[in-house]
Structures are given as C-alpha cells and as structure tokens.
Write a protein that holds these residues in place. Structure first.
Motif, PDB file in Angstrom:
ATOM      1  N   GLY A  53      -1.838  -5.617  -4.821  1.00 18.49           N
ATOM      2  CA  GLY A  53      -1.740  -6.186  -6.155  1.00 18.49           C
ATOM      3  C   GLY A  53      -2.366  -5.259  -7.163  1.00 18.49           C
ATOM      4  O   GLY A  53      -3.395  -4.651  -6.880  1.00 18.49           O
ATOM      5  N   PRO A  54      -1.731  -5.123  -8.334  1.00 18.04           N
ATOM      6  CA  PRO A  54      -2.344  -4.332  -9.398  1.00 18.04           C
ATOM      7  C   PRO A  54      -3.512  -5.096 -10.027  1.00 18.04           C
ATOM      8  O   PRO A  54      -3.492  -6.323 -10.094  1.00 18.04           O
ATOM      9  CB  PRO A  54      -1.216  -4.118 -10.402  1.00 18.04           C
ATOM     10  N   GLU A  55      -4.527  -4.329 -10.464  1.00 18.05           N
ATOM     11  CA  GLU A  55      -5.646  -4.987 -11.133  1.00 18.05           C
ATOM     12  C   GLU A  55      -5.165  -5.568 -12.451  1.00 18.05           C
ATOM     13  O   GLU A  55      -4.203  -5.088 -13.014  1.00 18.05           O
ATOM     14  CB  GLU A  55      -6.809  -4.003 -11.327  1.00 18.05           C
ATOM     15  N   LEU A  56      -5.688  -6.525 -12.964  1.00 16.38           N
ATOM     16  CA  LEU A  56      -6.727  -7.446 -12.575  1.00 16.38           C
ATOM     17  C   LEU A  56      -6.130  -8.773 -12.116  1.00 16.38           C
ATOM     18  O   LEU A  56      -6.596  -9.350 -11.145  1.00 16.38           O
ATOM     19  CB  LEU A  56      -7.674  -7.663 -13.773  1.00 16.38           C
ATOM     20  N   GLY A  57      -5.101  -9.212 -12.783  1.00 17.26           N
ATOM     21  CA  GLY A  57      -4.567 -10.547 -12.520  1.00 17.26           C
ATOM     22  C   GLY A  57      -4.066 -10.787 -11.111  1.00 17.26           C
ATOM     23  O   GLY A  57      -4.156 -11.899 -10.593  1.00 17.26           O
ATOM     24  N   ALA A  58      -3.558  -9.752 -10.469  1.00 13.16           N
ATOM     25  CA  ALA A  58      -2.990  -9.932  -9.132  1.00 13.16           C
ATOM     26  C   ALA A  58      -4.021  -9.835  -8.012  1.00 13.16           C
ATOM     27  O   ALA A  58      -3.730 -10.209  -6.880  1.00 13.16           O
ATOM     28  CB  ALA A  58      -1.887  -8.912  -8.891  1.00 13.16           C
ATOM     29  N   VAL A  59      -5.224  -9.354  -8.311  1.00  7.62           N
ATOM     30  CA  VAL A  59      -6.209  -9.124  -7.251  1.00  7.62           C
ATOM     31  C   VAL A  59      -6.592 -10.407  -6.503  1.00  7.62           C
ATOM     32  O   VAL A  59      -6.559 -10.423  -5.271  1.00  7.62           O
ATOM     33  CB  VAL A  59      -7.442  -8.361  -7.780  1.00  7.62           C
TER      34      VAL A  59
ATOM     35  N   ILE B  46      -5.565  -2.655  -3.413  1.00  9.61           N
ATOM     36  CA  ILE B  46      -5.634  -2.894  -4.857  1.00  9.61           C
ATOM     37  C   ILE B  46      -5.194  -1.627  -5.559  1.00  9.61           C
ATOM     38  O   ILE B  46      -5.646  -0.531  -5.227  1.00  9.61           O
ATOM     39  CB  ILE B  46      -7.066  -3.280  -5.289  1.00  9.61           C
ATOM     40  N   VAL B  47      -4.302  -1.789  -6.524  1.00  8.21           N
ATOM     41  CA  VAL B  47      -3.799  -0.648  -7.293  1.00  8.21           C
ATOM     42  C   VAL B  47      -4.449  -0.695  -8.679  1.00  8.21           C
ATOM     43  O   VAL B  47      -4.268  -1.660  -9.411  1.00  8.21           O
ATOM     44  CB  VAL B  47      -2.262  -0.671  -7.417  1.00  8.21           C
ATOM     45  N   ARG B  48      -5.202   0.368  -8.981  1.00  6.73           N
ATOM     46  CA  ARG B  48      -5.837   0.467 -10.298  1.00  6.73           C
ATOM     47  C   ARG B  48      -4.804   0.857 -11.351  1.00  6.73           C
ATOM     48  O   ARG B  48      -3.812   1.518 -11.044  1.00  6.73           O
ATOM     49  CB  ARG B  48      -6.927   1.542 -10.280  1.00  6.73           C
TER      50      ARG B  48
END
Length: 183
Positions: free
Chosen positions: A67-73, A89-91
């Motif tokens: 998931g991309p940061e932040l909402g999907a983490v 986690i994808v920054r």
C-alpha cells in the motif's frame, strides 16, 4: 459485510459534504475519508476480510500485500494480517536518509503484489506506487481499493491491471438515498 461497510461510511462520518480539493487536484462537493474507517478496528477488519474474500473469489494469487503511504498503510497492514502475506509500504518519495529506499519491506523480482488503496479518483497515486514496485521486479496481481469515486480511475487502472473496488460512489449514494439520509 459489504452492506455493513457501506452503512459505516455514514455512521462513522466518513463522507463529508461541502467544497473539497482532492489529491488529484479536482474539486468535489463531497469528500470520502476512508481514514475514519481504517482507524476503527471493526471497520478495518471488515475491509481486510472483504478484500481477502474478493481476491480469493476472483482467483487472484499474490505473495505480498502493498500500500502507498499514508491512507493505504493501515488497510495493507490489516490485509497482511488477514491473509498471512508479508507487508510492503510504498513511500511517495525515496527517503532522504539511510538506504534512500522508496519501499519498506522485502520485494523480490517476480513477487506478485496485491496493491491496495483507500480511495481512487483518477488512479494516479496507486499507479505511481505500482510503477515503483514494478521497477524492482514485482508483478502487480491486482489493485484493490476501498472506494472508487468513479471518476476515471477504474478505466485508467484497467488498461494495465485488474481493478477491484470494494465499494463505488454509486453504491454509497444509492444506500444514502434509499435510507433517506440528508447531507
């Protein structure tokens, strides 16, 4: 469970009405704040179970959840716990210190990734995350989102990936209208 999740958007105040600028830069008369649900353990558990069940039903095989940061983490974390698959986690940008990596967690060439997102409008954010993962050799098995705003993301994502929205804006508003809920 899907109906329960849709009801929670309203009971938890995860849909706001007014004037909002979205991540895509578009202006909208409503804002869907999935973070209201992803910070609620009961709602987060439902989201993870629905995503896991939908992937299984559709025969999507994957090695890792990202998931991309932040909402999907939190969503990716809950789905990793639900499925027993490792988390990635994808920054948004490579970190400016240490290894300078844009990815947290291990990704090996050929790993099949179930990429998750909270809300899609144009799909830009999740597509950028997919590109980062592919650049290290991963394969995107599918992209699963909690809510598709139905403003082009689905069509854009489906050009290259399998797209799995749990809920669409049409479904949210249909439930709202049938329940006689006011803005």
């Amino acid at each position: 469970m899907k109906g329960q999740l849709i009801d929670m958007f309203f009971s938890e105040g995860a849909i706001l009405f007014g004037r909002f600028i979205l991540t895509s830069g578009r202006e909208s008369e409503y804002y869907i704040n999935v973070k209201k649900l992803s910070t609620n353990p009961e709602a987060l558990r439902i989201i993870a179970r629905l995503m896991a069940e939908k992937a299984k039903t559709l025969g999507i095989e994957f090695d890792r959840v990202a998931g991309p940061e932040l909402g999907a983490v939190p969503i990716a974390t809950a789905l990793a716990l639900e499925t027993g698959k490792p988390l990635v986690i994808v920054r948004k940008k490579p970190k400016g210190h240490g290894t300078g990596s844009q990815i947290e967690g291990e990704v090996k060439p050929g790993d099949r990734i179930l990429l998750v997102e909270d809300v899609t409008t144009t799909g830009g954010s999740v597509l950028r995350a997919a590109e980062v993962l592919e650049n290290v050799g991963a394969e995107i098995a599918a992209i699963s989102v909690v809510v598709d705003r139905e403003e082009g993301a689905g069509e854009r994502i489906e050009k290259k990936y399998r797209f799995i929205p749990l809920v669409t804006v049409s479904e949210l508003f249909a439930r709202r209208n049938s329940a006689g809920m006011e803005e």
